[in-house]
Motif scaffolding. Structure first.
Motif, PDB file in Angstrom:
ATOM      1  N   GLN A  40    -121.670  44.382  36.982  1.00  0.00           N
ATOM      2  CA  GLN A  40    -120.680  45.461  36.901  1.00  0.00           C
ATOM      3  C   GLN A  40    -121.278  46.698  36.232  1.00  0.00           C
ATOM      4  O   GLN A  40    -121.054  47.828  36.681  1.00  0.00           O
ATOM      5  CB  GLN A  40    -119.446  44.998  36.122  1.00  0.00           C
ATOM      6  CG  GLN A  40    -118.629  43.943  36.813  1.00  0.00           C
ATOM      7  CD  GLN A  40    -117.540  43.385  35.902  1.00  0.00           C
ATOM      8  OE1 GLN A  40    -117.315  43.865  34.789  1.00  0.00           O
ATOM      9  NE2 GLN A  40    -116.856  42.354  36.375  1.00  0.00           N
TER      10      GLN A  40
ATOM     11  N   ARG B 190    -121.847  50.452  37.894  1.00  0.00           N
ATOM     12  CA  ARG B 190    -121.295  51.670  37.289  1.00  0.00           C
ATOM     13  C   ARG B 190    -122.396  52.674  36.952  1.00  0.00           C
ATOM     14  O   ARG B 190    -122.217  53.881  37.086  1.00  0.00           O
ATOM     15  CB  ARG B 190    -120.488  51.341  36.030  1.00  0.00           C
ATOM     16  CG  ARG B 190    -119.164  50.658  36.282  1.00  0.00           C
ATOM     17  CD  ARG B 190    -118.228  51.547  37.076  1.00  0.00           C
ATOM     18  NE  ARG B 190    -117.985  52.782  36.366  1.00  0.00           N
ATOM     19  CZ  ARG B 190    -116.810  53.244  35.995  1.00  0.00           C
ATOM     20  NH1 ARG B 190    -115.740  52.581  36.296  1.00  0.00           N
ATOM     21  NH2 ARG B 190    -116.702  54.379  35.350  1.00  0.00           N
TER      22      ARG B 190
ATOM     23  N   GLU C 274    -122.136  38.372  35.517  1.00  0.00           N
ATOM     24  CA  GLU C 274    -121.137  39.161  36.244  1.00  0.00           C
ATOM     25  C   GLU C 274    -120.962  40.535  35.593  1.00  0.00           C
ATOM     26  O   GLU C 274    -120.922  41.562  36.274  1.00  0.00           O
ATOM     27  CB  GLU C 274    -119.805  38.406  36.249  1.00  0.00           C
ATOM     28  CG  GLU C 274    -118.682  39.141  36.936  1.00  0.00           C
ATOM     29  CD  GLU C 274    -117.362  38.405  36.814  1.00  0.00           C
ATOM     30  OE1 GLU C 274    -116.334  39.086  36.632  1.00  0.00           O
ATOM     31  OE2 GLU C 274    -117.356  37.165  36.888  1.00  0.00           O
TER      32      GLU C 274
END
Length: 105
Positions: free
Chosen positions: A86, A90, A82
């Motif tokens: 992320q 980004r 996870e």
């Protein structure tokens, strides 16, 4: 004379090597993002890397590790996946051309 067998302590490759991304010709005009796992003095070393990169490539844009999720070594494998997703999101958002993702001792 007796023969000896030698076993490497490094083991063997468990994942086949894939093609690596081509190197950039220059970092001028590029965005370099820092990703840190909060291990081994990144808070001390990343500012040094930034200074050295700016001296060599005055037009480089550097996104500090503080603006990206921490690449945590903690938690379950699903949590780590996870976090990786992320980080990838980004990096895309920041327009990363290159990433400093390791900080060795």
């Amino acid at each position: 004379m007796e023969s000896l067998a030698v076993i490497s302590p490094t083991g063997c490759e468990s994942v086949p090597q894939t093609n690596l991304a081509q190197r950039l010709e220059t970092l001028n005009g590029k965005t370099v993002c820092e990703v840190w796992n909060e291990d081994f003095k990144g808070d001390i070393m990343f500012p040094v890397y930034r200074k050295l990169l700016k001296e060599r490539f005055p037009d480089v844009k550097i996104v500090p590790y503080t603006e990206l999720p921490c690449a945590s070594l903690k938690g379950t494998p699903s949590y780590q996946r996870e976090v990786v997703h992320q980080i990838i999101a980004r990096l895309k958002e920041k327009g990363a051309d290159a990433v400093i993702s390791g900080n060795g001792g």
